[in-house]
Enzyme design. Structure first.
Site, PDB file in Angstrom:
ATOM      1  N   ASP A  31       0.826  -1.202   0.000  1.00 24.96           N
ATOM      2  CA  ASP A  31       0.000   0.000   0.000  1.00 24.96           C
ATOM      3  C   ASP A  31       0.865   1.260   0.000  1.00 24.96           C
ATOM      4  O   ASP A  31       1.871   1.344   0.710  1.00 24.96           O
ATOM      5  CB  ASP A  31      -0.889  -0.022   1.242  1.00 24.96           C
ATOM      6  CG  ASP A  31      -1.725   1.232   1.396  1.00 24.96           C
ATOM      7  OD1 ASP A  31      -2.646   1.428   0.593  1.00 24.96           O
ATOM      8  OD2 ASP A  31      -1.436   2.004   2.330  1.00 24.96           O
ATOM      9  N   GLU A  53       1.232  -0.027  -4.959  1.00 25.10           N
ATOM     10  CA  GLU A  53       0.358   1.113  -5.199  1.00 25.10           C
ATOM     11  C   GLU A  53       1.252   2.341  -5.010  1.00 25.10           C
ATOM     12  O   GLU A  53       1.659   2.648  -3.893  1.00 25.10           O
ATOM     13  CB  GLU A  53      -0.801   1.153  -4.208  1.00 25.10           C
ATOM     14  CG  GLU A  53      -1.713   2.365  -4.430  1.00 25.10           C
ATOM     15  CD  GLU A  53      -2.561   2.702  -3.223  1.00 25.10           C
ATOM     16  OE1 GLU A  53      -3.689   3.179  -3.428  1.00 25.10           O
ATOM     17  OE2 GLU A  53      -2.093   2.514  -2.087  1.00 25.10           O
TER      18      GLU A  53
END
Length: 598
Positions: free
Chosen positions: A259, A294
């Site tokens: 993330d 990401e």
């Protein structure tokens, strides 16, 4: 044979009913271990480490007692008895009997991903219940599931991005063995399992590291969630690298999605992200392990390929550019994250599909590569190094009212966009329920109290402004309360829709697209890891791209308007939608995909 990785941190079962316990607590003069009520002095080692061996077995509960007499959970605990503030539990990872022991994964180009939240995927919201629904995903042609973060966080419900104990599966979802059984069931269906992990911050409640290891953080480098993590510290670096190896080894996940990697700051050489990727690749060289990022700064170097086409660092990155361009076309929304894409959405769509990155010239204001040890712009990035989607947890749940795209756009145009997602060379990702046309909203929800809860409520309006804005006539008072258990309950899938006539029809459509991808597009990706592309000039509303795979050419033509429009000619054999093409005219909304073999 089960892949085992010995951890520097935490508790480790040894022979003869003995376990070893280790904690990095450089701020503490003394630390004691408390196992099922019995206290043991820990030996102080160089570098701020404490260690002790004690009689203990699987299922025993333990704490670390600090010099002020207070007790804290093991930051590398494999399970928690009573949530983030309860005692840690010893786990024997060798005890689980794997049914799919010979599983070694699948090649990345075969991936069709479904992102799911364990708590909302089923009415029960558990690992065990999720395992029972996997055959449904297999029927839709899904070959991989990506599970939103499961690391222990404070409370009973949340998205998982505020985890505080990264090694422990959240207690509300089930035990570590329950999670292994879910992964085992997926492997039995020839389905990969990826895990979303958060290495850029800890949640605001339940993280005690600052009490005894202040060097874990760097307050001089703030992130949106507070002080950044000090990856330059060897102990901190090992904490997260070993966490990745732990999930891939002891739980046999097929990959991880990291993330917000743009918020992982590191001045070391090699950079933490590079070190993690290389160690994972070396440790699991006999398996197909896929690491995703990401990365809001869109660093090509993270997902570039070597000259021979092999993965240099990370297998793929999430393609937010793809989503934003398509979302602007589908909805006309032009606020927040969509504003940079609103001026030239059709050009942005073409660039996001072909190159995988929308250029700053097309979308002014998008984030760019930072200048750090991973900055490089000349790396080859094939389409399969980008994960594309029409919606995901962020793009739905951060909206004011959690609407899915099916509630916002034209259904026929959305059907064409879905075909573009599934039949372009990039890796497609669906959000849970999308395979059967779920219309149930997915909201942001959390389980905080007092001032922290009030801050979460206040933050929802700002998030809504970034994801399309507030609908006309609505105010902050109309927003769903993220702390109300009913908001969480209203985010669960409505499985009865999957069994309805409309649901079965949509599921069949998705299965058809998945089958076309499997038979025609995956072989092209398998035979050529670095295809080239050509974007044909076309009027707004038309997308015309050819990808060359060293011989065969994948030809895609789409008309997203409601009237017939001319498109560049197709010379290959249609694999989807050929009945909508008459000569060089394509009725709309419509799509044709073909393969040309010269």
């Amino acid at each position: 044979m089960l892949d085992r990785v010995r951890k520097t941190w935490g508790a480790h079962l040894a022979a003869g009913g003995i376990a070893q316990f280790r904690l990095w607590a450089p701020d503490e003069p003394v630390v004691r271990l408390v196992v099922d009520g019995t206290s043991h002095a820990m030996r102080s080692l160089d570098g701020g480490w404490f260690e002790v061996s004690a009689r203990a077995g699987a299922g025993d509960r333990y704490w670390f007692e600090l010099s002020d007499g207070s007790c804290v959970a093991d930051p590398a605990a494999c399970a928690q008895a009573e949530g983030a503030f309860g005692p840690s539990v010893l786990v024997d990872h060798s005890a689980y009997g794997w049914k799919s022991a010979s599983w070694r994964g699948r090649p990345w180009e075969e991936a069709i991903i479904s992102e799911l939240h364990v708590g909302c995927f089923t009415p029960e919201g558990t690992f065990q219940a999720a395992a029972k629904r996997l055959p449904h995903l297999a029927e839709a042609g899904i070959t991989a599931i990506e599970i939103m973060p499961v690391a222990e966080f404070q409370g009973e419900r949340g998205w998982g991005y505020d985890g505080v104990l990264p090694y422990a599966p959240h207690h509300a979802y089930g035990t570590p063995d329950d999670l292994k059984a879910l992964i085992d069931a997926a492997h039995g269906l020839d389905m990969m399992v990826l895990l979303d992990v958060v290495y850029n911050h800890f949640g605001p409640e339940g993280n005690d590291l600052t009490r005894y290891a202040s060097r874990f953080f760097n307050s001089d480098r703030p992130t949106p969630w507070g002080a950044s993590i000090a990856f330059e510290e060897p102990a901190v670096r090992r904490y997260f690298i070993e966490n990745a190896l732990y999930w891939l080894g002891d739980f046999r996940f097929d990959g991880l999605r990291l993330d917000a990697t743009d918020q992982i700051r590191d001045t070391s050489e090699p950079h933490f992200l590079a070190a993690l990727a290389r160690e994972a690749s070396e440790t699991f060289a006999d398996r197909n392990v896929h690491l995703l990022v990401e990365d809001a700064t869109r660093r090509r170097n993270l997902v570039r390929r070597n000259d021979d086409g092999t993965v240099a660092l990370y297998t793929a990155g999430w393609n937010d550019d793809f989503h934003h361009a398509f979302h602007v076309v589908a909805t006309g929304e032009d606020r927040g994250f969509y504003q940079p894409f609103a001026k030239h959405p059709w050009q942005a769509m073409r660039e996001a599909m072909s190159d995988g990155f929308v250029s700053p010239k097309t979308a002014k204001g998008i984030a760019l590569d930072p200048t750090d040890g991973l900055h490089r712009t000349d790396g080859r990035v094939p389409p399969q190094a980008r994960v594309s989607f029409l919606q995901n947890h962020d793009q739905i749940g951060n909206r004011a009212f959690g609407e899915r795209l099916a509630s916002l756009g034209d259904s026929v145009q959305l059907r064409v966009m879905t075909a573009l997602l599934m039949l372009s060379p990039q890796i497609p990702l669906l959000f849970m329920g999308e395979e059967y046309g779920e219309s149930q909203p997915f909201f942001f929800f959390a389980d905080y109290q007092d001032e922290l809860g009030a801050a979460v409520r206040r933050g929802r309006l700002e998030e809504a402004r970034s994801f399309g804005g507030m609908p006309h006539g609505k105010t902050a008072d109309d927003l769903p309360d993220p702390l109300d258990p009913r908001t969480f309950a209203a985010s669960k899938l409505h499985w009865e829709r999957a069994e309805s006539a409309a649901g079965r029809t949509h599921l069949a459509f998705m299965g058809q697209l998945a089958d076309v991808r499997r038979r025609h597009i995956v072989p092209l990706l398998s035979d050529c890891s670095l295809p080239s592309f050509e974007v044909h000039a076309a009027r707004d509303g038309i997308v015309a791209i050819d990808w060359s795979f060293g011989g065969p050419v994948l030809e895609l033509r789409a008309n997203l308007l409601a009237e017939t429009r001319p498109v560049p000619p197709i010379h290959g054999d249609p694999i989807f939608g050929g009945e909508t093409l008459e000569g060089a005219d394509l009725s709309g909304p419509g799509v044709v995909v073909a393969v040309r073999r010269d």
